[in-house]
Design a protein around this motif. Sequence first.
Motif, PDB file in Angstrom:
ATOM      1  N   VAL A 225       1.115  -1.217   0.018  1.00 50.71           N
ATOM      2  CA  VAL A 225       0.026   0.053  -0.284  1.00 50.71           C
ATOM      3  C   VAL A 225       1.030   1.695   0.695  1.00 50.71           C
ATOM      4  O   VAL A 225       0.633   2.384  -0.733  1.00 50.71           O
ATOM      5  CB  VAL A 225      -0.918   0.263   1.202  1.00 50.71           C
ATOM      6  N   SER A 226       2.105   1.230   0.349  1.00 57.43           N
ATOM      7  CA  SER A 226       2.656   2.567   1.052  1.00 57.43           C
ATOM      8  C   SER A 226       3.432   2.947  -0.976  1.00 57.43           C
ATOM      9  O   SER A 226       3.962   3.879  -0.488  1.00 57.43           O
ATOM     10  CB  SER A 226       4.099   2.145   1.471  1.00 57.43           C
ATOM     11  N   ALA A 227       2.900   2.069  -1.043  1.00 60.59           N
ATOM     12  CA  ALA A 227       3.775   2.345  -3.218  1.00 60.59           C
ATOM     13  C   ALA A 227       2.386   3.154  -3.763  1.00 60.59           C
ATOM     14  O   ALA A 227       2.619   3.708  -4.634  1.00 60.59           O
ATOM     15  CB  ALA A 227       4.026   1.524  -3.926  1.00 60.59           C
ATOM     16  N   CYS A 228       1.421   3.192  -2.892  1.00 59.28           N
ATOM     17  CA  CYS A 228       0.116   4.086  -3.402  1.00 59.28           C
ATOM     18  C   CYS A 228      -0.121   4.743  -3.028  1.00 59.28           C
ATOM     19  O   CYS A 228      -1.632   5.642  -2.485  1.00 59.28           O
ATOM     20  CB  CYS A 228      -0.926   3.120  -4.245  1.00 59.28           C
ATOM     21  N   THR A 229       0.676   5.329  -1.469  1.00 56.74           N
ATOM     22  CA  THR A 229       0.351   6.501  -0.338  1.00 56.74           C
ATOM     23  C   THR A 229      -0.615   7.891  -1.569  1.00 56.74           C
ATOM     24  O   THR A 229      -0.321   7.970  -2.235  1.00 56.74           O
ATOM     25  CB  THR A 229       1.283   6.490   0.413  1.00 56.74           C
ATOM     26  N   GLY A 230      -1.545   7.619  -0.321  1.00 60.41           N
ATOM     27  CA  GLY A 230      -2.300   9.260  -1.264  1.00 60.41           C
ATOM     28  C   GLY A 230      -3.401   8.827  -1.997  1.00 60.41           C
ATOM     29  O   GLY A 230      -4.055   9.923  -2.543  1.00 60.41           O
ATOM     30  N   ILE A 231      -3.084   8.035  -2.272  1.00 62.82           N
ATOM     31  CA  ILE A 231      -4.756   7.042  -3.788  1.00 62.82           C
ATOM     32  C   ILE A 231      -5.527   6.664  -3.522  1.00 62.82           C
ATOM     33  O   ILE A 231      -5.441   5.503  -2.302  1.00 62.82           O
ATOM     34  CB  ILE A 231      -3.664   6.016  -5.381  1.00 62.82           C
ATOM     35  N   PHE A 232      -6.890   7.032  -4.062  1.00 59.70           N
ATOM     36  CA  PHE A 232      -8.088   6.006  -3.327  1.00 59.70           C
ATOM     37  C   PHE A 232      -9.261   5.619  -4.600  1.00 59.70           C
ATOM     38  O   PHE A 232     -10.267   4.964  -4.096  1.00 59.70           O
ATOM     39  CB  PHE A 232      -8.849   7.496  -2.566  1.00 59.70           C
ATOM     40  N   GLY A 233      -9.018   6.497  -5.293  1.00 53.78           N
ATOM     41  CA  GLY A 233      -9.386   6.446  -6.686  1.00 53.78           C
ATOM     42  C   GLY A 233      -8.834   7.205  -7.855  1.00 53.78           C
ATOM     43  O   GLY A 233      -7.479   7.106  -7.887  1.00 53.78           O
ATOM     44  N   SER A 234      -9.341   6.522  -8.973  1.00 55.03           N
ATOM     45  CA  SER A 234      -8.984   7.271 -10.216  1.00 55.03           C
ATOM     46  C   SER A 234      -8.419   8.449 -10.268  1.00 55.03           C
ATOM     47  O   SER A 234      -9.439   9.225 -10.295  1.00 55.03           O
ATOM     48  CB  SER A 234     -10.015   6.154 -11.815  1.00 55.03           C
ATOM     49  N   GLY A 235      -7.534   9.157 -11.406  1.00 58.00           N
ATOM     50  CA  GLY A 235      -7.087   9.813 -11.747  1.00 58.00           C
ATOM     51  C   GLY A 235      -6.747  10.971 -10.365  1.00 58.00           C
ATOM     52  O   GLY A 235      -6.386  12.466 -10.338  1.00 58.00           O
ATOM     53  N   ALA A 236      -5.843  10.026  -9.361  1.00 61.11           N
ATOM     54  CA  ALA A 236      -5.267  11.122  -7.808  1.00 61.11           C
ATOM     55  C   ALA A 236      -4.043  10.911  -7.912  1.00 61.11           C
ATOM     56  O   ALA A 236      -3.129  10.861  -9.298  1.00 61.11           O
ATOM     57  CB  ALA A 236      -5.182  10.421  -6.915  1.00 61.11           C
ATOM     58  N   TYR A 237      -3.806  12.467  -7.897  1.00 62.73           N
ATOM     59  CA  TYR A 237      -2.528  12.824  -7.867  1.00 62.73           C
ATOM     60  C   TYR A 237      -2.571  13.844  -6.367  1.00 62.73           C
ATOM     61  O   TYR A 237      -3.351  14.062  -5.427  1.00 62.73           O
ATOM     62  CB  TYR A 237      -2.847  14.499  -8.917  1.00 62.73           C
ATOM     63  N   PRO A 238      -1.203  14.114  -6.083  1.00 59.94           N
ATOM     64  CA  PRO A 238      -0.601  15.025  -5.097  1.00 59.94           C
ATOM     65  C   PRO A 238      -2.301  15.937  -4.617  1.00 59.94           C
ATOM     66  O   PRO A 238      -1.695  17.140  -5.123  1.00 59.94           O
ATOM     67  CB  PRO A 238       0.787  15.838  -5.518  1.00 59.94           C
ATOM     68  N   GLN A 273       1.337  -7.568 -10.433  1.00 61.84           N
ATOM     69  CA  GLN A 273       1.394  -8.421 -12.060  1.00 61.84           C
ATOM     70  C   GLN A 273       1.461  -7.547 -12.676  1.00 61.84           C
ATOM     71  O   GLN A 273       1.749  -7.297 -14.154  1.00 61.84           O
ATOM     72  CB  GLN A 273       0.476  -9.028 -11.782  1.00 61.84           C
ATOM     73  N   THR A 274       0.208  -6.455 -12.613  1.00 67.54           N
ATOM     74  CA  THR A 274       0.486  -4.907 -13.255  1.00 67.54           C
ATOM     75  C   THR A 274       1.895  -3.866 -13.281  1.00 67.54           C
ATOM     76  O   THR A 274       1.741  -3.381 -14.286  1.00 67.54           O
ATOM     77  CB  THR A 274      -1.411  -4.144 -14.283  1.00 67.54           C
ATOM     78  N   SER A 275       2.323  -4.068 -12.227  1.00 69.03           N
ATOM     79  CA  SER A 275       3.164  -2.991 -11.821  1.00 69.03           C
ATOM     80  C   SER A 275       2.240  -1.102 -11.436  1.00 69.03           C
ATOM     81  O   SER A 275       3.016  -0.800 -12.000  1.00 69.03           O
ATOM     82  CB  SER A 275       4.489  -3.035 -13.041  1.00 69.03           C
ATOM     83  N   THR A 276       1.321  -1.619 -11.092  1.00 73.31           N
ATOM     84  CA  THR A 276       0.384  -0.086 -10.949  1.00 73.31           C
ATOM     85  C   THR A 276      -0.378  -0.363  -9.887  1.00 73.31           C
ATOM     86  O   THR A 276      -0.574  -1.217  -9.128  1.00 73.31           O
ATOM     87  CB  THR A 276      -0.959  -0.448 -11.724  1.00 73.31           C
ATOM     88  N   CYS A 277      -1.005   0.850  -9.381  1.00 79.56           N
ATOM     89  CA  CYS A 277      -1.790   1.024  -8.329  1.00 79.56           C
ATOM     90  C   CYS A 277      -3.396   0.528  -8.753  1.00 79.56           C
ATOM     91  O   CYS A 277      -3.178   1.659  -9.142  1.00 79.56           O
ATOM     92  CB  CYS A 277      -1.268   2.530  -7.659  1.00 79.56           C
ATOM     93  N   LYS A 278      -3.644  -0.491  -8.199  1.00 80.18           N
ATOM     94  CA  LYS A 278      -4.874  -1.057  -8.475  1.00 80.18           C
ATOM     95  C   LYS A 278      -6.091  -0.295  -7.491  1.00 80.18           C
ATOM     96  O   LYS A 278      -6.001  -0.395  -6.195  1.00 80.18           O
ATOM     97  CB  LYS A 278      -5.345  -2.157  -8.604  1.00 80.18           C
ATOM     98  N   THR A 279      -6.729   0.392  -7.669  1.00 81.30           N
ATOM     99  CA  THR A 279      -7.602   1.330  -7.146  1.00 81.30           C
ATOM    100  C   THR A 279      -9.254  -0.075  -7.515  1.00 81.30           C
ATOM    101  O   THR A 279      -9.828  -0.304  -8.386  1.00 81.30           O
ATOM    102  CB  THR A 279      -8.410   2.663  -7.484  1.00 81.30           C
ATOM    103  N   LEU A 280     -10.243   0.396  -6.368  1.00 83.34           N
ATOM    104  CA  LEU A 280     -11.606  -0.200  -6.561  1.00 83.34           C
ATOM    105  C   LEU A 280     -12.193   0.586  -7.374  1.00 83.34           C
ATOM    106  O   LEU A 280     -13.517  -0.062  -8.319  1.00 83.34           O
ATOM    107  CB  LEU A 280     -12.424  -0.084  -5.176  1.00 83.34           C
ATOM    108  N   VAL A 281     -12.396   1.940  -7.479  1.00 79.32           N
ATOM    109  CA  VAL A 281     -13.192   2.584  -8.550  1.00 79.32           C
ATOM    110  C   VAL A 281     -12.485   3.717  -9.431  1.00 79.32           C
ATOM    111  O   VAL A 281     -11.240   4.110  -8.798  1.00 79.32           O
ATOM    112  CB  VAL A 281     -14.083   3.493  -7.276  1.00 79.32           C
TER     113      VAL A 281
END
Length: 281
Positions: A225-238, A273-281
């Motif tokens: 999860v720490s690799a994706c800190t601050g991301i909760f949905g698609s289109g997230a940015y700092p 597997q995809t080397s991406t941050c996976k969000t639920l929405v």
Amino acid sequence: MAYNYRFAILLVLLSATVGFSSAALVQKKPPVLTLKGNITLNLIWYGKFTPIQRSVIVDFIRSISSVNAAKGPSVASWWKTTEKYKQGVSTLVIGKQLLLENYPLGKSLKSPYLRALSSKLNGGGARSITVVLTAKDVAVEGLCMNRCGTHGSKSRSVNSGAYVWVGNSETQCPGYCAWPFHQPIYGPQTPPLVAPNGDVGVDGMIINLATLLVNTVTNPSQEAVSACTGIFGSGAYPGYAGRVLVDKTSGASYNALGLAGRKYLLPALWDPQTSTCKTLV
């Protein structure tokens, strides 16, 4: 060795104004232990939590391994991403619970006290996680300074299982440990999201607890999860949590459904597997 979560979130928010690369903010730690299969999760409530607050957290944990997952994005479907890591399937089952409402160690805890508290419940052995939850009026060393929680081995022997600590930051630093339900301490001052369970402190604890449980179970070189800190949905940015679902009645933001009609906002997981941050929405 314990891993301290949430320092990266502050730097992610700062990056929006000073140009840091969020990819460089992920702190890598060597593995401590890896848990798989059926895992007993014990809970220690340190300080005063209301019955509703305890039920919000317990329902979240029960939702993780529920076979009756809600339709749509659910807590259980969020957790399934952990199966892509080398440890495979991990099922959490609530074990013992201990209420310490009289603050036996006081209201100011040093770091060694957290591991000592976790040793008060030993059910489950090597396949166990003991979670220490501290109330909003308990000051813990490092809380709000560089962490909102931590995880590690209960002792020098991994056979004793793991422990997790998460603190309620509602009155101490909600902008640090309960973002995006409170305006951040630094960075863009965007309007906070409405907490899905109506409790900024506890809903913030859910985010940190979710993070630390996943990191405890997967424990890869780059924590899930720490690799994706601050991301909760698609289109997230700092400074922006991303596009999430909104309850039409309460206006609360969420991205996962749980048992008992609960709604939660959970962080994105790193998909190996995809080397991406996976969000639920």
